[in-house]
Design a protein around this motif. Structure first.
Motif, PDB file in Angstrom:
ATOM      1  N   GLU A 185      -3.424  -6.645   6.915  1.00 47.97           N
ATOM      2  CA  GLU A 185      -2.766  -5.925   5.829  1.00 47.97           C
ATOM      3  C   GLU A 185      -3.792  -5.203   4.957  1.00 47.97           C
ATOM      4  O   GLU A 185      -3.597  -4.055   4.568  1.00 47.97           O
ATOM      5  CB  GLU A 185      -1.941  -6.884   4.957  1.00 47.97           C
ATOM      6  CG  GLU A 185      -0.714  -7.434   5.640  1.00 47.97           C
ATOM      7  CD  GLU A 185      -0.055  -8.570   4.865  1.00 47.97           C
ATOM      8  OE1 GLU A 185       0.929  -9.117   5.391  1.00 47.97           O
ATOM      9  OE2 GLU A 185      -0.501  -8.907   3.761  1.00 47.97           O
TER      10      GLU A 185
ATOM     11  N   THR B  29      -4.016  -1.288   4.378  1.00 48.21           N
ATOM     12  CA  THR B  29      -3.951  -0.764   3.007  1.00 48.21           C
ATOM     13  C   THR B  29      -5.184   0.078   2.697  1.00 48.21           C
ATOM     14  O   THR B  29      -5.074   1.178   2.146  1.00 48.21           O
ATOM     15  CB  THR B  29      -3.843  -1.922   1.988  1.00 48.21           C
ATOM     16  OG1 THR B  29      -2.666  -2.664   2.274  1.00 48.21           O
ATOM     17  CG2 THR B  29      -3.780  -1.418   0.576  1.00 48.21           C
ATOM     18  N   SER B  30      -6.343  -0.430   3.050  1.00 41.92           N
ATOM     19  CA  SER B  30      -7.578   0.311   2.773  1.00 41.92           C
ATOM     20  C   SER B  30      -7.601   1.625   3.557  1.00 41.92           C
ATOM     21  O   SER B  30      -7.965   2.668   3.011  1.00 41.92           O
ATOM     22  CB  SER B  30      -8.796  -0.543   3.136  1.00 41.92           C
ATOM     23  OG  SER B  30      -8.859  -1.667   2.306  1.00 41.92           O
TER      24      SER B  30
ATOM     25  N   SER C 268      -5.066   3.291   4.558  1.00 39.32           N
ATOM     26  CA  SER C 268      -4.075   4.166   3.933  1.00 39.32           C
ATOM     27  C   SER C 268      -4.634   4.802   2.668  1.00 39.32           C
ATOM     28  O   SER C 268      -4.460   5.995   2.427  1.00 39.32           O
ATOM     29  CB  SER C 268      -2.815   3.361   3.611  1.00 39.32           C
ATOM     30  OG  SER C 268      -1.898   4.140   2.899  1.00 39.32           O
ATOM     31  N   LYS C 269      -5.333   4.006   1.856  1.00 40.00           N
ATOM     32  CA  LYS C 269      -5.913   4.540   0.621  1.00 40.00           C
ATOM     33  C   LYS C 269      -6.961   5.597   0.945  1.00 40.00           C
ATOM     34  O   LYS C 269      -7.041   6.633   0.277  1.00 40.00           O
ATOM     35  CB  LYS C 269      -6.532   3.417  -0.214  1.00 40.00           C
ATOM     36  CG  LYS C 269      -5.508   2.548  -0.912  1.00 40.00           C
ATOM     37  CD  LYS C 269      -6.190   1.467  -1.728  1.00 40.00           C
ATOM     38  CE  LYS C 269      -5.182   0.561  -2.416  1.00 40.00           C
ATOM     39  NZ  LYS C 269      -5.859  -0.511  -3.178  1.00 40.00           N
TER      40      LYS C 269
END
Length: 154
Positions: free
Chosen positions: A112, A116-117, A119-120
């Motif tokens: 996850e 998330t990283s 995506s950022k």
């Protein structure tokens, strides 16, 4: 001769107006370049910060996973060494199961975090791309305006 004086006056006014317009355009270009540089630097810093944060978290999770896997291996060796005492074996199996569950949970959290990283970082790169596109459009507008102004000078 009056017409000539009026025409000269109008030309002078137009030249003054054109000079003011050119000055505004130059100032706009300077501000635009400054914004572009600042935006690129801020986005670069943001991406670097995200990368550092992601790397630190990733290392923490990896360390925790290695530690837990070592504990599982230790528990498995103890389980193999334990006599067939049903209760001890059951307790060790329960611990191994609990550790396996913890490792699975850590792996999910790591996945996850990775998603998330990523995506950022993609989002930050997209924002940089959008800003660069906007800057390019502004530069093209300024070039078009400059060409119009030069055409007016002629």
């Amino acid at each position: 001769e009056k017409e000539h004086d009026v025409s000269s006056l109008e030309i002078s006014k137009l030249k003054i107006s054109l000079d003011a317009r050119n000055d505004e355009k130059r100032q706009f270009k300077e501000r635009l370049e400054s914004i572009k540089l600042k935006t690129a630097e801020v986005m670069k810093q943001s991406i670097e910060s995200l990368k550092k944060e992601y790397t630190a978290r990733l290392e923490e999770y990896k360390t925790a996973m290695v530690r837990q896997e070592a504990q599982i291996d230790e528990l498995k060796m103890k389980e193999a060494a334990v006599s067939d005492s049903g209760e001890q074996v059951s307790q060790l199996k329960s611990r191994v199961h609990d550790r396996d569950t913890e490792i699975s949970s850590l792996r999910r959290r790591l996945d996850e975090l990775n998603a998330t990283s990523s995506s950022k970082i993609c989002s930050a790169e997209s924002r940089v791309s959008q800003l660069l596109s906007q800057l390019e459009l502004a530069r093209n507008d300024a070039t078009t305006q400059r060409e119009k102004n030069e055409a007016l000078k002629r």
